[in-house]
Scaffold this motif. Structure first.
Motif, PDB file in Angstrom:
ATOM      1  N   THR A   1     -21.464  21.009  30.202  1.00  0.00           N
ATOM      2  CA  THR A   1     -22.860  20.652  30.430  1.00  0.00           C
ATOM      3  C   THR A   1     -23.051  19.160  30.662  1.00  0.00           C
ATOM      4  N   LYS A   2     -22.457  18.331  29.803  1.00  0.00           N
ATOM      5  CA  LYS A   2     -22.638  16.886  29.928  1.00  0.00           C
ATOM      6  C   LYS A   2     -22.043  16.368  31.232  1.00  0.00           C
ATOM      7  N   ALA A   3     -20.866  16.880  31.597  1.00  0.00           N
ATOM      8  CA  ALA A   3     -20.231  16.430  32.834  1.00  0.00           C
ATOM      9  C   ALA A   3     -21.059  16.834  34.048  1.00  0.00           C
ATOM     10  N   TRP A   4     -21.600  18.062  34.021  1.00  0.00           N
ATOM     11  CA  TRP A   4     -22.403  18.525  35.157  1.00  0.00           C
ATOM     12  C   TRP A   4     -23.683  17.720  35.259  1.00  0.00           C
ATOM     13  N   ASP A   5     -24.350  17.483  34.140  1.00  0.00           N
ATOM     14  CA  ASP A   5     -25.603  16.721  34.160  1.00  0.00           C
ATOM     15  C   ASP A   5     -25.382  15.298  34.655  1.00  0.00           C
ATOM     16  N   ALA A   6     -24.282  14.675  34.209  1.00  0.00           N
ATOM     17  CA  ALA A   6     -23.987  13.304  34.648  1.00  0.00           C
ATOM     18  C   ALA A   6     -23.733  13.272  36.149  1.00  0.00           C
ATOM     19  N   TRP A   7     -22.970  14.289  36.634  1.00  0.00           N
ATOM     20  CA  TRP A   7     -22.714  14.349  38.071  1.00  0.00           C
ATOM     21  C   TRP A   7     -24.005  14.551  38.847  1.00  0.00           C
ATOM     22  N   TYR A   8     -24.874  15.464  38.387  1.00  0.00           N
ATOM     23  CA  TYR A   8     -26.088  15.781  39.133  1.00  0.00           C
ATOM     24  C   TYR A   8     -27.038  14.591  39.169  1.00  0.00           C
ATOM     25  N   ALA A   9     -27.102  13.818  38.055  1.00  0.00           N
ATOM     26  CA  ALA A   9     -27.944  12.624  38.038  1.00  0.00           C
ATOM     27  C   ALA A   9     -27.446  11.616  39.076  1.00  0.00           C
ATOM     28  N   GLU A  10     -26.124  11.472  39.160  1.00  0.00           N
ATOM     29  CA  GLU A  10     -25.534  10.559  40.148  1.00  0.00           C
ATOM     30  C   GLU A  10     -25.767  11.083  41.560  1.00  0.00           C
TER      31      GLU A  10
END
Length: 290
Positions: free
Chosen positions: A130-139
């Motif tokens: 979840t954290k990795a996906w959210d960080a990627w999507y924000a970028e």
């Protein structure tokens, strides 16, 4: 007690309304199989072994085939498969509000957008951190901020007219009437062309997903690029990206380090997500020279 359910002969998809029973979302075994990419035979086996694996009990629905609380079953299956704390595409759809077709498109374009790879795959179901996906999507959203908005509603396989394509792209219909004869870069071919009933003209139909793709690839202002960038043709993923050189340097120093470990180290050193760096490291391995 009232229930609502989709017609029995409909193909159950992510966008099909689930049955409701006393305010709870419920699914039959067939619908569980569809939503979680599992076979009915496997689900039957899991239920037969419920005393050992803790399979949830079906909800009380007299006179109907067995049904389960959708949230309770999904939570149990995550614990069973060791995917607690990870999210499926269905979870991401529910939490972010993005359409299933949008999530699928983002993943298909991972070579270009750096979409993280799944942390785990069970059967045909992929699970993301979840954290990795959210960080990627924000970028990803930050990098896409200069682009005009695209209407992501609907299904990628829908057939839409040129006027509807204009609405998807938030453009005036008259502004794209010449696109079929003078196509801009990345404009898709129609999937169907029919003569107009009045004669003399034709009606073109486009795949909605192809219009989304055009919307992603087009450049603001009909060819302008965001400030500070220049038009280049990439020979391979991340060609020209300074992060690729950083990954190459790291590979030369530690050629035997696994990609995942190296990606994590680079993310901590230079920022960004480990998922994005994994794609960059792979490109660096495949293209060691600039």
């Amino acid at each position: 007690m009232t229930t609502e359910a989709p017609p029995r002969d409909e193909h159950i998809t992510e966008d099909t309304l689930m049955a409701m029973l006393n305010g709870r979302r419920v699914l039959t075994r067939r619908e569980l199989a569809e939503k979680h990419d599992l076979s009915v035979t496997h689900l039957e086996k899991l239920y037969r072994e419920r005393e050992a694996n803790g399979h949830p009990a079906p909800v009380d629905a007299p006179g109907r085939e067995l049904m389960w609380d959708a949230t309770e079953w999904r939570r149990w299956y995550k614990e069973l498969t060791g995917t607690a704390g990870l999210e499926t595409r269905e979870d991401l759809q529910e939490r972010t509000g993005l359409a299933r077709s949008t999530l699928e498109l983002l993943y298909r374009e991972r070579e270009n957008n750096g979409h993280p790879l799944p942390e785990k795959t069970v059967g045909n179901t992929m699970y993301w951190n979840t954290k990795a996906w959210d960080a990627w999507y924000a970028e990803y959203k930050a990098n896409q901020a200069w682009r005009t908005e695209i209407d992501r509603s609907g299904n990628a396989e829908d057939e839409i007219t040129l006027a509807e394509a204009a609405r998807v792209l938030h453009m005036e219909p008259t502004s794209i009437t010449k696109y079929p004869v003078r196509p801009p870069k990345h404009w898709p071919e129609p999937i169907r062309v029919e003569p107009s009933p009045s004669g003399g003209r034709v009606k073109r139909w486009y795949r909605r997903g192809d219009i989304w793709k055009y919307g992603e690839l087009r450049e603001r202002g009909g060819g302008g690029r965001p400030a500070g960038t220049s038009k280049t043709t990439r020979r391979f993923p991340y060609d020209g990206d300074p992060r690729l050189d950083q990954a190459r340097t790291a590979l030369k120093a530690s050629p035997d380090t696994p990609t995942a470990q190296l990606a994590g180290d680079l993310a901590r050193q230079h920022g960004g997500t480990a998922g994005t760096w994994s794609h960059i490291v792979r490109s660096a391995r495949q293209n060691p020279e600039g």
